[in-house]
Design a protein around this motif. Structure first.
Motif, PDB file in Angstrom:
ATOM      1  N   GLU A  41       0.811  -1.215   0.000  1.00  0.00           N
ATOM      2  CA  GLU A  41       0.000   0.000   0.000  1.00  0.00           C
ATOM      3  C   GLU A  41       0.844   1.265   0.000  1.00  0.00           C
ATOM      4  OE1 GLU A  41      -2.600  -0.272   3.315  1.00  0.00           O
ATOM      5  OE2 GLU A  41      -3.716  -1.992   2.533  1.00  0.00           O
ATOM      6  N   SER A  42       2.119   1.128   0.340  1.00  0.00           N
ATOM      7  CA  SER A  42       2.993   2.285   0.429  1.00  0.00           C
ATOM      8  C   SER A  42       4.400   1.885   0.029  1.00  0.00           C
ATOM      9  CB  SER A  42       2.973   2.834   1.860  1.00  0.00           C
ATOM     10  OG  SER A  42       3.719   4.023   1.953  1.00  0.00           O
ATOM     11  N   LEU A  91       6.143   5.581  -5.347  1.00  0.00           N
ATOM     12  CA  LEU A  91       5.628   4.451  -6.116  1.00  0.00           C
ATOM     13  C   LEU A  91       5.296   4.874  -7.533  1.00  0.00           C
ATOM     14  CD1 LEU A  91       3.121   2.850  -3.556  1.00  0.00           C
ATOM     15  CD2 LEU A  91       5.525   2.255  -3.927  1.00  0.00           C
ATOM     16  N   ASN A  93       2.773   4.271 -10.981  1.00  0.00           N
ATOM     17  CA  ASN A  93       1.316   4.170 -11.111  1.00  0.00           C
ATOM     18  C   ASN A  93       0.798   2.755 -10.882  1.00  0.00           C
ATOM     19  OD1 ASN A  93       0.938   6.895 -11.636  1.00  0.00           O
ATOM     20  ND2 ASN A  93       1.194   6.640 -13.859  1.00  0.00           N
ATOM     21  N   ASN A  94       1.640   1.746 -11.151  1.00  0.00           N
ATOM     22  CA  ASN A  94       1.212   0.354 -10.953  1.00  0.00           C
ATOM     23  C   ASN A  94       1.404  -0.121  -9.514  1.00  0.00           C
ATOM     24  OD1 ASN A  94       3.979   0.056 -10.790  1.00  0.00           O
ATOM     25  ND2 ASN A  94       4.164  -1.379 -12.503  1.00  0.00           N
ATOM     26  N   GLY A  95       1.857   0.778  -8.634  1.00  0.00           N
ATOM     27  CA  GLY A  95       2.020   0.437  -7.225  1.00  0.00           C
ATOM     28  C   GLY A  95       3.383  -0.089  -6.847  1.00  0.00           C
TER      29      GLY A  95
END
Length: 201
Positions: A41-42, A91, A93-95
């Motif tokens: 998530e981060s 990050l 855009n895809n995480g």
């Protein structure tokens, strides 16, 4: 009188989860493909000194990064503050972490690549080096815990097959974080704990 089971070891100003002793673990990149750099998530948590370190080494790290990763750093900066108020790596855009590259379908750290090439003296954020161990800092002590994650299922299996305890797999990272004296004390505590368990059986 009920005796509560021991779940942590006190070493200096740290409380260490027994999971570091009891869990068997060894990264299996052929199975997980470096998912810990991609899923989350981060970004990777950064220590205060690491913010400036990343800024210093970035010109030499950049050559190993993806176009998308470079764009993320250009737009967000070398580090960001997440929703929890923690300083972390940016990050894409895809995480995935901005500081990655791929080789034969496996995700690696571009910062560590530059370190391995002898270009910089900073290996990578210590939080990445320690994974799957996470450290929570409190005023009086650090809590050193194992973070259970399904992406590491193959690592648990490999660790069991090779009989490698988590704290031994992370020896270099733990020494980097807390020093050799601290690690030696952890190792001594591990031997005592294992002997105690064996005698209790």
């Amino acid at each position: 009188m009920k005796v509560e089971p021991v779940t942590m070891l006190e070493i200096g100003k740290t409380l260490v989860s027994l999971d570091l002793i009891e869990k068997q673990f060894h990264c299996d990149l052929e199975k997980c493909h470096g998912a810990c750099c991609v899923i989350g998530e981060s970004g990777a948590p950064l220590e205060p000194a690491e913010k400036e370190k990343i800024a210093d080494v970035y010109p030499l790290v950049r050559q190993f990064m993806t176009t998308e990763g470079i764009k993320a750093v250009d737009e967000q900066g070398w580090y960001v503050v997440d929703e929890d108020g923690d300083t972390v790596t940016p990050l894409m855009n895809n995480g995935a972490c901005a500081y990655i590259y791929e080789d034969n379908g496996i995700t690696f750290c571009a910062i560590e690549k530059a370190w391995m090439e002898g270009l910089i003296d900073f290996r990578k954020p210590v939080s990445c080096h320690l994974y799957p161990v996470r450290i929570t800092e409190y005023e009086a002590y650090d809590a050193v815990n194992y973070e259970k994650n399904k992406i590491c299922k193959a690592a648990l299996k490999k660790g069991k097959n090779e009989q490698v305890q988590l704290y031994k797999f992370l020896k270099d990272a733990l020494i980097r974080k807390y020093g050799e004296k601290w690690y030696n004390e952890l190792e001594m505590n591990a031997r005592v704990w294992e002997k105690h368990k064996h005698e209790a059986q």
